[in-house]
Design a protein around this motif. Sequence first.
Motif, PDB file in Angstrom:
ATOM      1  N   GLU B 190      45.393 -10.492 -24.747  1.00 45.74           N
ATOM      2  CA  GLU B 190      45.541  -9.132 -25.252  1.00 45.74           C
ATOM      3  C   GLU B 190      43.933  -8.138 -24.974  1.00 45.74           C
ATOM      4  N   GLU B 194      41.908  -6.401 -21.759  1.00 44.56           N
ATOM      5  CA  GLU B 194      41.820  -5.662 -22.320  1.00 44.56           C
ATOM      6  C   GLU B 194      40.302  -4.999 -21.870  1.00 44.56           C
ATOM      7  N   HIS B 215      51.841  -8.150 -13.277  1.00 47.31           N
ATOM      8  CA  HIS B 215      53.239  -7.719 -14.142  1.00 47.31           C
ATOM      9  C   HIS B 215      53.117  -7.083 -15.382  1.00 47.31           C
ATOM     10  N   LYS B 218      51.295  -2.976 -19.429  1.00 49.16           N
ATOM     11  CA  LYS B 218      50.311  -2.135 -20.014  1.00 49.16           C
ATOM     12  C   LYS B 218      48.961  -2.146 -19.120  1.00 49.16           C
ATOM     13  N   LEU B 255      62.241  -3.919 -15.086  1.00 51.85           N
ATOM     14  CA  LEU B 255      61.241  -4.094 -16.676  1.00 51.85           C
ATOM     15  C   LEU B 255      62.176  -4.723 -17.950  1.00 51.85           C
ATOM     16  N   ALA B 263      56.110  -6.766 -23.176  1.00 48.63           N
ATOM     17  CA  ALA B 263      55.588  -7.906 -23.922  1.00 48.63           C
ATOM     18  C   ALA B 263      54.790  -7.793 -22.693  1.00 48.63           C
TER      19      ALA B 263
END
Lengths: 322, 263, 302, 237, 391
Positions: B190, B194, B215, B218, B255, B263
């Motif tokens: 993660e 970012e 994919h 976020k 989704l 996730a």
Amino acid sequence: MLRIRKLPIIIFALFIIVFPLVSRLIPAIQNYPDLMIFAGIYSLITIGLSLLMGYAGQISLGQAAFYGIGAYVSAILTATYGLNPWFCMVIGMIVAAIVAVLVGVPSLKLKGHYLAMATLAFGIIVFIIFNEEVEWTGGPDGMSGIPGLSLFGFAFDSVEKYYYLVWFFVFSVFVFTINVIQSRTGRALRAIHSSEAASSAMGINVSRFKVVVFVYSAILASLAGSLYAYYLNFINPSTFDLFFSIKLLIMIALGGMHDIWGAIIGAFLITFLSFEWLHFFEEFEVIVYGVILLLVIIFLPQGMVGIPKILKGLFNKKVSNG
Amino acid sequence: MDKESRGKILEVEKVSMVFGGLMALINIHFNAKEGMVKAIIGPNGAGKTTLFNIITGTFSPTEGVVRFRGKPIQKLKAHEIAELGISRTFQTIELFGNMTVLENVMVGCHTRTRSSFIASGLRLPHDKHKEEQIRAKAMEILEFVGLAEKFSESADSLPLGGRKMLEIGRALATEPTLLCLDEPAAGLNETETEKASSLINAIKEKGITVLLVEHDMKVVMNISDEIMALNYGEKIAEGLSEEIQNNPKVIEAYLGSSEEDRA
Amino acid sequence: MPMEKITFANQLLQYLITGLTVGSTYAMVAIGFNIIYNVTEIINLAQGEFVMLGGLVMVFLHVAAGLPIVLAFPLTVIIVTLVGMLLDRLAIRPIRQPSVLTLIIATIAASIIIKGIAMFIWGKDPFDLPAFSGRHPIHFLGAVIQPQYFWIIGFLIVIVIFLTLFFEKTIIGKAMSACADNPGAASLVGINVKRMILLSFALSAAIGAVAGITITPISLMEYDRGAMLAIKGFGAVVLGGLGSFPGAILGGLILGTIESFGAGLIHSGYKDAFALIVLLGALFLRPSGLLGSIEVSKFKRF
Amino acid sequence: MLKTEGLTAYYDNIPALKGISINVPKGQVVTIIGANGAGKSTLLKAISGLIKSLEGRIIYKEKNIAGLLSNQIVGLGISQVPEGRQLFSHLTVQDNINLGAYLKFKRRYRHEIDERIKEVFGMFPILEKRSEQIAGTLSGGEQQMLAIARALMGRPKLLLLDEPSMGLAPLIVKEIFEVIERLNQSGTTILLVEQNARAALKTADYAYVLETGELVLEGSAKDLSGNIKVKEAYLGG
Amino acid sequence: MKTRKMAIITTVCLFGFGLLLTPTMVFSENLKVGAVFSVTGRTSFLGDPEKKTAEMVAEQINNAGGINGKKLELIIYDTEGDATKTNLAVKKLITKDKVCAVIGPSLSGTSMAVVPLAEQYKTPLISAAASYKITWDEKKNKSRHWVFKTPQTDTMAVEAIYTHLKKRGINKIAIASITTGFGKSGHGELVRLASKYGITIVEDESYGPKDTDMTVQLTKIKGAAPGAIVNWSVGPTQVVILRNWKDLGMTEIPFYQSHGFGSRKNIKLAAGAAEGVFAPLGAVNVAELLPASHPQKAVTMGYMKNYTAKYNEPLSSFGGHAWDALHLVAKALKAVGCDRAGIRDYLENKTAGFVGQHGIFNFSTNDHIGLTFNEAFLMVVVKGDDWALAK
């Protein structure tokens, strides 16, 4: 990063200059400059081949054909038509380049073993032509009466003179090739070797670059062929057969293909092994040759140029262990 | 450039692709406006990468037209398209592993420089000077993607995250106006993800249009202006990010039903 | 002249028959290439040496040592198979960083060594082997066929059927293909990759031996025949498509037939060149060989 | 069931793992999380025998299996689903599945294999539909399923999963994790390496955190999901 | 790990060893003669018997007390039939080993590659290859000063065959030849001399040295219905073509082989197919068939007995070339010592009437071949698996 290291090149140049002078003093190696002429001629071919195979990753089993084209163009134009040898040498390179384009454009689309077979087939076809066109090439008995080289009245008519001539060419080609490798072109070649998809995504015209290198290697082989013909004053087809192409491959593998130095070292080693050193083994010569080849491939996969790295590795390990 | 094309850097019209009888793309129609980040989402095998391969010239579409700045490019070869200013990264990272980090980016500068085989062999002063410029530019780009310190390492020795960044850097070196990123966050954790997001934002700020396959929703939601969803080679939805997120077709195909499971 | 006159049609038939029979020897070599290729993606350039050894060992056992053919035949195959296994153990397995070039060179080195040893044992002269069922030629519509050729074609058919069944239907055959595809994954499902490679070398050496035994009564055999056979076989295998057994046969027969018609109708000095030009043309049009799958070739390394 | 003791592994004489000791109890899902290049995949490869230069011990069912060949380790009931799937891409789906039971084929358990194939197709119906297709032409999700199916054919007691969700669509990721849970419920012990720490911690019973080849943290999955450090480093705050 | 290290070191040492492995110069009073033969490689069928013969002859001379009390030292290099290697070897013999004269090479091609060297370094060279171009400088239209040769030329063999054909009243022939130097040069002479003998060539075919089947070429020949077939090749192909000839039922058409067919091994290998085949052969091949009065009877019988006793293999005609060459050199050495110019002059002027294996040599200023076809060749035919003199 591939940066030019000047020192080895200077040592190399000095070695070339001094070698005949030293060998003249030592009876045991007084014929070595003669061998070095052939090592030099082969180096010209292997430098091109190393760029093609080691850097651009394209295999060629037909390089002897270009060597032969250079030799035969020079021989026919000088011996039969009496043209100037230097001029014929250039014509030979042009002919080789044209043939390389014609063969390279379709062949270099092939991959791996298919490319190997295509270049092999090309080499055999050219050999058959040398052999069959008796009126032009003299057939298997070859052509004699090829003149030697001279420049402004200075004839390259002794072993030493020819030695310096050949190695002048080798050295120039070597430096030129090293420059290419470190340029945009060289980077593009190595990129193609690594990933063709990514290379073309970076805007590299993959097929054009492959052909360009193929042509360059053909021109060098042709130059070598002309130098060979003018030195021996005689050529016949069996010098340019498939087995010579394979021998070139062996030179590259033995010297190390990812390094231009390897091309020269390989040419040097194979010349001396097959023409001089292995004579000692007489009938076993072939077997010893095969065994050496196998040992090198197994234990020195990077070729002879890999030795310093291995030694360094052994040394470092000892230090860290002790 | 006609009126309709204005502001649209890329137009894909009625593109279909057939592989050995298999319809990989069916009548795809979409466009991307200058300066935006457009995401393409969809299940594996939906045809996203195929679409990228068509835009960047790896394949020619069986049918349809691809226009870049109004000019049809569907028949051009990959390297010609790269020259026009479309660059890409690969899903299965395709770095030049045998080269250093810096050299990888320098290869990226290929299209924006010229030098002949002979000139570089003779090491003409002009050529030498150009090499220095390329080097400087490549270092600048490494600075931008945060790999400047590792410039002399071999590309293969970088961890996955570094390799992904390097691929983006290499693509930037071709000076693209359209950048196609194929799953830039796949395999990243993660924090790394970012970092990747903020890099893409920085690229967008430079005015480069970005086409993004990803994919990680976020990432997609954070940075994209528009989203197109594909399923089985067909476009099932297109629009602003929020619309797509709530589109029932997309939820069903891609989704999953429950928001919390994502996730 | 009392001898019957030969018509053009008879001649054409003879060219065809000769082409097919010569082509079947190429096909035999090509099949040997394919077995090793299918497991390792290596082209074993020492394949021709297996054929040479098959012929010479058979001559030694059958003619010199006087063993009956039914005994000498299997014994020869076993001996050559052992040589094939040694080749893998001594030349291929020790290589740590295999690449196309290193593997090609290793097999070349091995073939040089085998040839050298054969020269040492048998000398440089050619040797003959009695034909299995006599030398009385069979006449067919004005053309003649050596009975020995029926043996070659017979063995070829048996071997191809056996190999196709082996690679398509048995799990060991599939496991061998899996090794070529992805050796790491193969060992993860429990396949002993090294043993599979050894098996492939053994199998292809055995087939090489059969080829050598069956062609020697027609063409004689000497120590340096291997290289030429290897080149022709390589041509056949590439023309047919690497890895495909029907392709190997098709490639071999096509090469043989072109050579034969080229020699018969155009110019015999250039017959090899005709075959190679057709080979090049075929490759330029279909870069993965006639029966090679383009789809599959995308997933191959070499 | 599986324990490593002081496991150190080398790549080109450079240690990629430094003295790792983990414990995978029977019937549990244990996960290893960590940044890229931390050595997670190396650990799995070391266990499955793909890495040869090892120090330390790997205890499986009270026996040290360190140094065994990978094909021998499969025979003991440890199957790995490798990173990047590693299918036999030019063979068919059916061949891939059959080869998963290679060792059983050798022992001629025909009946058992048929049963197993049925089970696997039941778990992944899409694979049955595509059984004659060449594996390389499958989509990413289908390939991942095939990789798992192939590993399951060996009826493993311990399943090693390396990044099963990598590059997959959210819906498929969900499916894959459901499969993992189902497998675990049916008695298979699982060691899971995952980039997607959130999903991994949700499924797992116990977790280890790896950083540059060393263990820095361990604990029950629940504890770790709540751990601030882990949150910061791997769950994006 | 340790063995690997050892092996690496060994490999490196091997190369170092090679570097040091330079023959030490021993100053000696021996009479040095250099020899270059294609002992291995594709043309080893020539060089191998030549090397064996030369070694045998040198041994015999030394056992008999040498030449004027000095030992004859024979330095043999293998050329592998390669022009480059031959060139290097001859240069080494002349400049480094400082030999008095050179014999060989085995092939016309390799001989042509060293002819310029003999002229440049003023060293007598006696070639063991066929082509007349070796001693004859076509550009200057005279014999090369320093170069001699012992084998019969292809011209002589062709003349012998054509004369025989004329005698039998055959004037339509088909040619088959191998694509190597041997075949090409024979082929050239067959074509060149045909009109002189009033012979028409109705079919002209060729095949490669490793071909396994010549049915196609023979079928084509059959279609042309010639009066005879003349085949020019060496190695296994000359046996295979005979078998094909028999299989195709062409035995009605007389078959002529070149002088390369000169070993009884070939008759045996043909397994019955050689029956009735003609070939022009040197006296050396058929020593026992010669009448006692034949001038070469004694030397050929002696050579055959010694050779078969020493090497336990049948004689091939090629060894005889080396026998002739080395004996000629030895004779010259005995007369003038190690004087290169002296040897040359002696060979050209004083060796007339030398009885060799392949004929009686009469060198002269413009003839460095020294043979004519009448005495160089006998026409023989295969009868009952052995040679017989043809009528």
